[in-house]
Design an enzyme around this catalytic site. Structure first.
Site, short mmCIF file in Angstrom:
data_model
loop_
_atom_site.label_atom_id
_atom_site.label_comp_id
_atom_site.label_asym_id
_atom_site.label_seq_id
_atom_site.Cartn_x
_atom_site.Cartn_y
_atom_site.Cartn_z
N HIS A 62 -37.58 -5.66 -5.69
CA HIS A 62 -38.75 -5.72 -4.81
C HIS A 62 -38.46 -6.46 -3.51
O HIS A 62 -37.67 -7.40 -3.50
CB HIS A 62 -39.91 -6.42 -5.51
CG HIS A 62 -40.28 -5.80 -6.81
ND1 HIS A 62 -40.72 -6.55 -7.87
CD2 HIS A 62 -40.30 -4.52 -7.23
CE1 HIS A 62 -40.99 -5.75 -8.90
NE2 HIS A 62 -40.74 -4.52 -8.53
N LYS A 72 -38.76 -16.15 -0.50
CA LYS A 72 -39.23 -16.46 -1.86
C LYS A 72 -38.37 -17.56 -2.45
O LYS A 72 -37.15 -17.53 -2.34
CB LYS A 72 -39.04 -15.25 -2.79
CG LYS A 72 -39.85 -14.06 -2.52
CD LYS A 72 -39.55 -13.02 -3.59
CE LYS A 72 -39.71 -11.64 -3.02
NZ LYS A 72 -39.33 -10.61 -3.98
N TYR A 130 -42.65 -18.14 -8.80
CA TYR A 130 -42.35 -17.65 -7.45
C TYR A 130 -43.21 -18.42 -6.47
O TYR A 130 -44.41 -18.57 -6.68
CB TYR A 130 -42.74 -16.18 -7.31
CG TYR A 130 -41.83 -15.19 -7.95
CD1 TYR A 130 -40.82 -14.57 -7.22
CD2 TYR A 130 -41.99 -14.82 -9.27
CE1 TYR A 130 -39.99 -13.62 -7.80
CE2 TYR A 130 -41.18 -13.87 -9.87
CZ TYR A 130 -40.18 -13.28 -9.12
OH TYR A 130 -39.37 -12.34 -9.70
N ASP A 166 -41.40 0.71 -10.82
CA ASP A 166 -39.99 0.35 -10.69
C ASP A 166 -39.05 1.50 -11.04
O ASP A 166 -37.89 1.51 -10.63
CB ASP A 166 -39.66 -0.88 -11.55
CG ASP A 166 -40.24 -2.15 -10.98
OD1 ASP A 166 -40.65 -2.15 -9.79
OD2 ASP A 166 -40.31 -3.16 -11.71
#
Length: 176
Positions: A62, A72, A130, A166
């Site tokens: 992603h 991130k 995250y 995905d």
């Protein structure tokens, strides 16, 4: 916190240094002063938790399309994963290059914009924290096929659980 540069520009491996005593351990997961001292510019505005009860769960790869690219901070809280980061920056001389490595609790990555990220759980009950420096924008969500032959990623096992989206991301050479 320990910080180590990895093979893709801006990608850093981070390790926490827990304080331990008879009660257990205490780890600082993010501190503006620690990051600044390490030369890392990162100010989170959003935090998310990824809970993965089953071994063999694959999430990714992603990223957020520009102008919504995000940095991130990913930290493994519990369990063990095989983590992959792929350079999808069109102007990068390393476009298509990737870093794959096993991460365990107390380890994490600082992932700059333009790098796609995914992981495969190697144990049951994996949790990842995250933290992002920009809010998530659903319309900017992009992905890359985890099994793209152009990447030939060496997943250490066959993924058992993969989200529908995905399974349908484009390959590296079809990004647009």
């Amino acid at each position: 916190m320990q910080s180590q540069a990895l093979a893709l520009e801006g990608l850093r491996l981070l390790r926490t240094e827990p304080a331990r005593d008879t009660r257990g351990a205490f780890s600082r997961l993010w501190c503006a002063q620690d990051f600044e001292s390490a030369g890392l510019a990162f100010q989170p505005v959003q935090a998310s938790l990824s809970s993965n009860p089953h071994e063999g769960t694959l999430r990714g790869l992603h990223f957020q399309a520009e102008p919504h690219g995000e940095t991130k901070l990913l930290q493994v809280l519990r369990g063990r994963i095989f983590d992959v980061v792929v350079d999808v920056r069109a102007a990068s001389p390393r476009f298509g290059a990737w870093v794959g490595r096993e991460l365990t609790a107390g380890e994490g990555l600082l992932i700059p914009p333009g790098l796609a990220h995914g992981f495969l759980t190697l144990t049951p009950d994996v949790e990842l924290l995250y933290m992002m420096d920009r809010p998530f924008v659903a319309q900017a969500a992009r992905g890359l096929r985890y099994d793209d032959p152009a990447l030939a990623l060496p997943w250490p096992g066959t993924p058992q659980l993969i989200g529908a989206r995905d399974r349908t991301w484009p390959g590296l050479h079809d990004l647009g």
